[in-house]
Design a protein around this motif. Structure first.
Motif, PDB file in Angstrom:
ATOM      1  N   ARG A 171       0.839  -1.206   0.000  1.00  0.00           N
ATOM      2  CA  ARG A 171       0.000   0.000   0.000  1.00  0.00           C
ATOM      3  C   ARG A 171       0.877   1.260   0.000  1.00  0.00           C
ATOM      4  O   ARG A 171       0.705   2.179   0.797  1.00  0.00           O
ATOM      5  CB  ARG A 171      -0.939  -0.009   1.215  1.00  0.00           C
ATOM      6  N   LEU A 172       1.829   1.245  -0.911  1.00  0.00           N
ATOM      7  CA  LEU A 172       2.726   2.378  -1.083  1.00  0.00           C
ATOM      8  C   LEU A 172       2.542   2.994  -2.463  1.00  0.00           C
ATOM      9  O   LEU A 172       2.032   2.348  -3.384  1.00  0.00           O
ATOM     10  CB  LEU A 172       4.181   1.933  -0.921  1.00  0.00           C
ATOM     11  N   GLN A 173       2.975   4.223  -2.598  1.00  0.00           N
ATOM     12  CA  GLN A 173       3.035   4.882  -3.897  1.00  0.00           C
ATOM     13  C   GLN A 173       4.363   5.613  -4.011  1.00  0.00           C
ATOM     14  O   GLN A 173       4.986   5.956  -2.996  1.00  0.00           O
ATOM     15  CB  GLN A 173       1.878   5.853  -4.074  1.00  0.00           C
ATOM     16  N   SER A 174       4.787   5.832  -5.226  1.00  0.00           N
ATOM     17  CA  SER A 174       6.067   6.491  -5.467  1.00  0.00           C
ATOM     18  C   SER A 174       5.916   7.996  -5.442  1.00  0.00           C
ATOM     19  O   SER A 174       4.924   8.552  -5.925  1.00  0.00           O
ATOM     20  CB  SER A 174       6.645   6.053  -6.812  1.00  0.00           C
ATOM     21  N   ARG A 196       5.668   6.645  -0.196  1.00  0.00           N
ATOM     22  CA  ARG A 196       4.644   7.234   0.665  1.00  0.00           C
ATOM     23  C   ARG A 196       3.466   6.270   0.755  1.00  0.00           C
ATOM     24  O   ARG A 196       3.226   5.477  -0.157  1.00  0.00           O
ATOM     25  CB  ARG A 196       4.160   8.572   0.103  1.00  0.00           C
ATOM     26  N   LEU A 197       2.741   6.349   1.868  1.00  0.00           N
ATOM     27  CA  LEU A 197       1.537   5.549   1.981  1.00  0.00           C
ATOM     28  C   LEU A 197       0.509   6.008   0.956  1.00  0.00           C
ATOM     29  O   LEU A 197       0.351   7.212   0.722  1.00  0.00           O
ATOM     30  CB  LEU A 197       0.939   5.663   3.385  1.00  0.00           C
ATOM     31  N   GLY A 221      11.602  18.895   5.812  1.00  0.00           N
ATOM     32  CA  GLY A 221      10.785  20.080   5.561  1.00  0.00           C
ATOM     33  C   GLY A 221       9.318  19.734   5.618  1.00  0.00           C
ATOM     34  O   GLY A 221       8.812  19.197   6.609  1.00  0.00           O
ATOM     35  N   GLU A 222       8.595  19.989   4.522  1.00  0.00           N
ATOM     36  CA  GLU A 222       7.178  19.672   4.449  1.00  0.00           C
ATOM     37  C   GLU A 222       6.903  18.295   3.855  1.00  0.00           C
ATOM     38  O   GLU A 222       5.755  17.879   3.743  1.00  0.00           O
ATOM     39  CB  GLU A 222       6.459  20.736   3.600  1.00  0.00           C
ATOM     40  N   GLU A 223       7.950  17.619   3.456  1.00  0.00           N
ATOM     41  CA  GLU A 223       7.802  16.319   2.805  1.00  0.00           C
ATOM     42  C   GLU A 223       8.017  15.180   3.800  1.00  0.00           C
ATOM     43  O   GLU A 223       8.957  15.211   4.593  1.00  0.00           O
ATOM     44  CB  GLU A 223       8.807  16.171   1.662  1.00  0.00           C
TER      45      GLU A 223
END
Length: 819
Positions: free
Chosen positions: A532-535, A578-579, A596-598
């Motif tokens: 359940r991940l995405q790039s 990322r999920l 940072g924001e990521e």
């Protein structure tokens, strides 16, 4: 060796220098041979055959051999560094580490004397001990063992490695023989070249022809290539022709691997009738591929080797047993023959250390830990080493110290008796073939290959219980019945090489109820969906590191690292996972990082109801190494930066295994812990560099109650100190709500009203516990297991059999367990 019982080993090998032969009178030679074999006879007795590997010089005695047995040769009669000008740490002539004679008047050694020694060993072994003995010769590429005019005066050109039209080197001083070098013309007479060496003769051709004359003339049966010879020009460092600590790749893979292979082709063409055995480098298969493009797969496929290289002895010197275990498993995942060796390092005939007595301090961790390793074969059965090698049986003074074998052999025999007979908690799926293909691919994968092994080395050094390996050739050829034998182990699999049909096969293995823990960058669509991940865009550099899973306990909590520094070059690219989607009750995010924001997912666990108990865990992983100059091992980042390999143990908790450690602070060295299975028992095996470190343990069946130990059960995890070196059996687990002090003791095998027992364990202190016991399977099948209150004649305690274990409920007080 005689006897009707099946031998535990195919072969036992003793290694010895010529130093014990202080007199060359025949009676004195015979006495030394007899004493060497007598001391180690308890080891030789459990092997089908034996060999004596002789450390004569540095191999120059082969290079200079001219066929005359009356000629003398330079031999390794020194303590310290020979050819000292090739070592930068020796700057002055008064340095005490410069080679000096080991005794006042060492004998002058001729080839005829050497031939007599070889023949004497074989004769004494046969006549006095009934042993069939082979004798091996040795070749070392370096300068340290003995002075060599051939290597450093007559033919210094063989110590230079040409690659890409230039000479490559990491140090200006220390060099070793380059196997693809070519010799200059030499008018001296050699056995294979009586009229001299022609200009441009390849070293492999010259050395092969010399060995083809030397080995049979003096009675040798095989030859051993020492310290990375014939594999790497940089055997002592994690750097190489393809990686300099800052940049990777640097070399043309096709050229470098072809150069290495060219030596073997020439050598085996000229010397086809003698077995070659190798020590290998200090590193693993993937490590060697990444730094030096070593074509081990081709060496196996060309049948140039009967055995893989054994475990490296380097751990005795640097306590990097994670590196030793990683390298060992990577070498044995696939085999060139039928079995593989294990090597132990009790003495050193060249330098000042005699590890059993000093560096190991008579602790047997470098016996029990490597011998907890098992490889899985195509039938799903585990295999342990069939060859034991002892480096060496004599000291730097030429002593044969009897206390050594008297203390060492019982540990080896015990470790072999308790050898693994099924996979451990984790089984490394090692892509031996796939890593070689990745190294040779047009799209360079050196960074992925580097990460593949080094991450595992770090994880083991941080306490990951990984001591079983299965090669991908083996795994993907297994029939369903064989795969079923892996049901109780967690497959530990890197994602960097996993794609296409193989990725789909691993994902389906999970969906059918298997357990898999992945590590590395996830790029394959099957694996992204499974987890359940995405790039997302890859990130590297500095991150906040947030571990939500359970972590090791630190007395000095303020020393805990909370930052991560990731280098994509050696870390299989940037962090890009990322999920996918919102909250999911079946997915647990164990660790994430933020820049940072990521944010990026870093570790997770996932299990869906339709997977029938299957579970997939994943740790992205990173290497805490700083770009550096020339060092033997990678340079660790400062303590403020996390070693992300610790997260693997946090993910293990979702598989039912809590394996945590309690330490003083972040810098405390983690203990090494392995879990092997034997006769249905669990064995906790390991060692501690920092003896103040302790363990907190919980398994799917509850808290382990280790035989001979006491622990407080009921707090969720059992706390154990364990010894500096430990090899402890556990057959009992307890689950209870209220805490109590529980112990397990070995007792006399008292008879019961049903049977004459062969073993009794007494467990005391239970408080309304669910008690799980793993008896020997034979006893379980024969219905010989009894649980009784207090003693062997007490009231029976009812239990239920569940597969390979029995479970009793609401148990309090003391229990006698017999079979």
């Amino acid at each position: 060796m005689t006897g009707k019982r099946e031998k535990q080993l195919k072969r036992a090998t003793l290694e010895m220098s010529l130093k014990p032969f202080k007199s060359l009178e025949q009676t004195a030679v015979d006495e030394v041979c007899a004493e060497a074999l007598r001391q180690w006879k308890p080891l030789l007795d459990i092997a089908e055959s034996a060999s004596m590997l002789l450390w004569i010089s540095d191999g120059s005695e082969i290079l200079t051999w001219n066929g005359r047995e009356t000629d003398s040769f330079e031999w390794a009669k020194y303590i310290g560094f020979a050819n000292e000008e090739y070592f930068s740490h020796i700057q002055d002539r008064d340095n005490p580490r410069i080679a000096r004679l080991y005794t006042a008047n060492p004998p002058d050694m001729t080839y005829g004397d050497l031939k007599r020694i070889v023949a004497s060993f074989k004769r004494i072994a046969d006549e006095r001990f009934g042993i069939r003995l082979e004798v091996g010769a040795t070749f070392d590429a370096g300068p340290e063992f003995a002075y060599s005019d051939f290597k450093y005066k007559a033919h210094p050109e063989i110590n230079r490695a040409e690659l890409g039209g230039r000479y490559v080197a990491l140090k200006a001083d220390y060099t070793v023989v380059c196997t693809w070098s070519k010799l200059k013309q030499d008018c001296s007479s050699y056995a294979a070249y009586p009229d001299g060496i022609p200009e441009g003769t390849p070293f492999g051709e010259f050395f092969g022809k010399q060995c083809a004359s030397f080995l049979p003339a003096l009675g040798f049966d095989y030859i051993w290539f020492s310290n990375g010879f014939a594999l790497s020009y940089f055997p002592w460092t994690y750097l190489g022709a393809n990686y300099d600590g800052t940049n990777i790749p640097l070399a043309d893979h096709a050229e470098l691997s072809a150069n290495v292979l060219s030596f073997w082709d020439l050598f085996k063409r000229e010397c086809p009738d003698y077995r070659v055995e190798i020590r290998g480098t200090n590193f693993g298969t993937g490590m060697d591929l990444a730094k030096d493009c070593i074509p081990m797969l081709q060496l196996y496929e060309k049948n140039y080797l009967e055995y893989p290289a054994p475990n490296s002895p380097w751990g005795a010197l640097n306590f990097d047993f994670g590196l030793e275990m990683t390298g060992y498993m990577s070498r044995i995942a696939e085999l060139p023959g039928e079995t593989f060796p294990y090597r132990f390092y009790p003495n050193d005939p060249w330098f000042w250390q005699n590890p059993w007595f000093d560096l190991y301090d008579r602790e047997a961790h470098d016996i029990y830990c490597p011998l907890s390793v098992a490889r899985v074969n195509e039938s799903g059965e585990t295999e342990s080493p069939g060859v034991i090698e002892i480096l060496t049986i004599d000291t730097e003074k030429g002593e044969l110290v009897e206390e050594g074998p008297a203390e060492i052999v019982p540990h080896i025999r015990r470790a072999l008796k308790d050898r693994p007979d099924e996979p451990g908690l984790l089984t490394w799926l090692y892509p031996f073939r796939e890593l070689h293909h990745a190294a040779a691919s047009p799209n360079d994968r050196s960074g992925m290959i580097f990460f593949h092994d080094w991450f595992v080395r770090n994880a083991i050094n941080e306490g990951l219980p990984l001591n079983t390996v299965v090669g991908t050739d083996v795994f993907f050829s297994m029939k369903e019945e064989a795969v079923g034998k892996l049901r109780d182990t967690i497959l530990f699999v890197a994602t960097g090489w996993l794609e296409g049909e193989q990725a789909e096969a691993v994902a389906n293995y999970v969906r059918r109820g298997g357990q898999v823990l992945l590590y590395g960058a996830v790029r394959d669509a099957n694996l992204l969906e499974l987890l359940r991940l995405q790039s997302a865009p890859p990130l590297e550099g500095e991150f906040e590191y947030r571990l939500s899973g359970r972590a090791d306990g630190l007395e000095q909590e303020d020393t805990r690292a909370s930052k991560l520094r990731h280098y994509g070059l050696i870390g299989d690219g940037g962090l890009s996972e990322r999920l996918a989607g919102g909250a999911d009750a079946h997915t647990a995010l164990v660790c994430e990082v933020r820049q940072g924001e990521e944010d990026r997912a870093f570790a997770l666990s996932r299990s869906l109801p339709e997977w029938n108990g299957g579970r997939a865990g994943w740790v992205r992983g990173s290497l805490p190494f700083e770009p550096s100059g020339i060092t033997h091992l990678p340079v660790r980042q400062a303590a403020e930066w996390s070693d992300a390999s610790i997260a693997v143990r946090s993910v293990l908790e979702h598989f039912g295994y809590t394996i945590m450690q309690s330490k003083y602070d972040q810098s405390s060295a983690s203990a090494l812990l392995f879990v092997k299975r034997h006769d249905n028992a669990f064995f906790f095996v390991g060692c501690k560099k920092d003896t103040s470190v302790s363990f907190r343990l919980r398994f799917p069946d509850g808290e382990p109650v280790i035989t001979g130990q006491t622990a407080v059960i009921g707090h969720g995890c059992a706390a154990y100190a364990l010894d500096r070196t430990f090899h402890e059996e556990c057959r009992v687990f307890a689950e209870q709500i209220g805490p109590s002090q529980v112990s397990c003791r070995e007792m006399s095998a008292m008879p019961t009203r049903r049977k004459q027992s062969v073993r009794q364990l007494a467990v005391s202190g239970l408080a309304d516990a669910v008690l799980t016991v793993y008896p020997p399977l034979a006893a379980l099948e024969a219905d010989l297991v009894e649980l009784r209150a207090e003693h062997t004649d007490g009231e029976p305690i009812p239990f239920e059999r569940k597969g390979n274990k029995i479970v009793a409920r609401s148990v309090s007080g003391s229990v006698s367990i017999t079979w």
